[in-house]
Design a protein around this motif. Structure first.
Motif, PDB file in Angstrom:
ATOM      1  N   PRO A 122      19.183  27.755  57.245  1.00  0.00           N
ATOM      2  CA  PRO A 122      20.499  27.106  57.238  1.00  0.00           C
ATOM      3  C   PRO A 122      20.479  25.789  58.004  1.00  0.00           C
ATOM      4  N   PRO A 123      21.548  24.996  57.903  1.00  0.00           N
ATOM      5  CA  PRO A 123      21.609  23.727  58.633  1.00  0.00           C
ATOM      6  C   PRO A 123      21.547  23.940  60.145  1.00  0.00           C
ATOM      7  N   THR A 174      18.095  24.588  52.186  1.00  0.00           N
ATOM      8  CA  THR A 174      19.042  25.591  52.680  1.00  0.00           C
ATOM      9  C   THR A 174      19.234  26.699  51.651  1.00  0.00           C
ATOM     10  N   ASP A 213      23.593  27.292  65.204  1.00  0.00           N
ATOM     11  CA  ASP A 213      23.392  25.928  64.716  1.00  0.00           C
ATOM     12  C   ASP A 213      23.299  24.978  65.917  1.00  0.00           C
ATOM     13  N   GLU A 267      15.993  18.762  51.236  1.00  0.00           N
ATOM     14  CA  GLU A 267      16.762  19.480  50.207  1.00  0.00           C
ATOM     15  C   GLU A 267      16.030  19.426  48.859  1.00  0.00           C
TER      16      GLU A 267
END
Length: 423
Positions: A50-51, A135, A200, A107
């Motif tokens: 994930p980010p 992601t 995060d 990405e």
């Protein structure tokens, strides 16, 4: 003053492997990737996660600590011509230095099949070290021919302790961080901030920087729990309605209902609601669970789930949360049986394998041999409904289904099978 125009998360990117925090399985002292990097080796790979978990920071470290050129491209906006230029630059770098450059495709799942295939020859010959970040699940999104030439490293959301260390470094770093402000803090402040960031690091540092600047601008110098709770917005909820988070959280919600844990079910329901998930989607999944996981052990479950779906749709949020919570708790606490689900699946499977029976003559409209069950005081008569008996439904001993089992044993199955068989 210019420094403040660059976000803290960008300023605090690690410049050495020792500064990289988190993901000990691959980047700890004995982590597999760390061992390779220490030896100057960079594998072609995908960093999946994930980010805000350190994918981009890691890619840049992979190039810098092994003294390789880094060429970056974003798959969202890149054109085919830019991709060709990147490959040509990497090839020239290898010709001059003897070392493969790192081609960083951010990405990478946005590349179409043709673009991904364009990378194959260079990766296969070793002209370039391809490192992609994504992601989205690479096993679904990346071309299999390209994926077979890459390693996949999964980077999970950072642990709370990792986020605390990252923010602590930012507060003390006078060159890149917030150290020159001399900010003091109460015990538990960084832990509170870490808890609100959902693993995060970018979000944790963004929240920290915002809070420090607010306090500093008002003449203060103390990070307090009270200021954290008053000044910052609600906790960041990681949830992409089109991505993995959507499927992972709804899966946890339904499995908590199936596993008869009402507390977990309400927690995952709250996660879905706080992330702005569609109320109708949640209600539909509960109706399915009521039929699939509870079934005839408690026939009221489907009725209640259906009523909750209509009621929550009519009321909308925030009131719908109460209705959905009531339904989720009821479903989780209900007795469970998937025998109705199994029965229809087995019947469908039997038909697909060629078990196609003709309708018995006496069941065809107008046939005088048909016996009307309600003419009998028992509202049941011994009568065949298949030319050859089949057994698909096997009731469990859970809840109301146990009573169904007794009725079946007492009446038509006893007649049909010619014996008192356990059902």
């Amino acid at each position: 003053m210019i420094q403040w125009e660059i976000p803290l998360a960008e300023r605090m990117r690690p410049s050495s492997l020792d500064q990289y925090i988190g993901h000990l399985d691959v980047m700890g002292p004995s982590g597999s990737l760390r061992v390779l990097l220490d030896k100057g080796v960079v594998p072609s790979c995908i960093l999946y996660g994930p980010p805000g978990v350190g994918k981009t920071a890691l890619v840049r470290l992979m190039a810098s600590v092994t003294d390789r050129e880094l060429f970056e491209i974003n798959a969202v906006s890149a054109k085919v011509s830019q991709l060709r230029d990147l490959i040509e630059k990497a090839a020239r770098f290898k010709d001059l230095s003897g070392r493969s450059a790192v081609a960083f495709v951010d990405e990478i799942y946005h590349f179409n099949k043709g673009q991904q295939n364009a990378l194959l020859p260079s990766v296969e010959k070793g002209d370039v070290v391809l490192v992609g970040t994504t992601t989205e699940n690479p096993w679904f999104e990346i071309n299999k021919t390209l994926l077979s030439r890459l390693l996949v490293f999964s980077l999970e959301p950072l642990e709370k302790d990792d986020l605390v260390r990252i923010m602590d470094n930012a507060l003390s770093d006078e060159e890149k961080g917030l150290g020159k402000l001399g900010m003091k803090r109460e015990d538990g402040v960084l832990e509170e901030l870490a808890s609100s960031a959902s693993g995060d690091a970018r979000q944790a540092l963004t929240r920290l920087e915002y809070l420090v600047r607010v306090i500093s601008a008002s003449g203060g110098s103390l990070l307090s729990l009270d200021r954290v709770r008053k000044e910052l917005p609600a906790a960041f909820v990681r949830h992409d309605k089109d991505g993995d988070d959507h499927y992972e959280v709804i899966s946890a919600f339904i499995k908590s209902i199936r596993g008869s844990d009402p507390d977990a079910a309400v927690y995952w329901l709250a996660r879905l609601l706080e992330a702005g998930e569609d109320v109708r989607f949640i209600a539909r999944r509960m109706m399915i669970s009521a039929a699939e996981d509870i079934g005839l052990a408690d026939p009221m479950a489907l009725i209640l789930a259906t009523s909750a779906a209509k009621a929550s749709d009519m009321t909308g949020m925030p009131e719908a949360r109460i209705i959905l919570s009531e339904a989720a708790i009821y479903l989780a606490a209900a007795p469970k049986s998937n025998r109705a689900y199994d029965a229809v699946n087995q019947a469908i499977d039997s038909i697909r394998k060629g078990d196609i029976q003709r309708v018995p003559d006496h069941l065809i409209n107008g046939n005088t041999d048909y016996r009307y069950p309600h003419d009998d005081p028992r509202h049941w008569v011994p009568q065949a409904y298949l030319r050859e008996p089949r057994r698909f439904y096997r009731p469990s001993d859970m809840g109301a289904e146990a009573r169904i089992a007794q009725r079946l044993k007492r009446y038509w199955r006893r007649f049909r099978d010619g014996r008192d068989e356990e059902v």
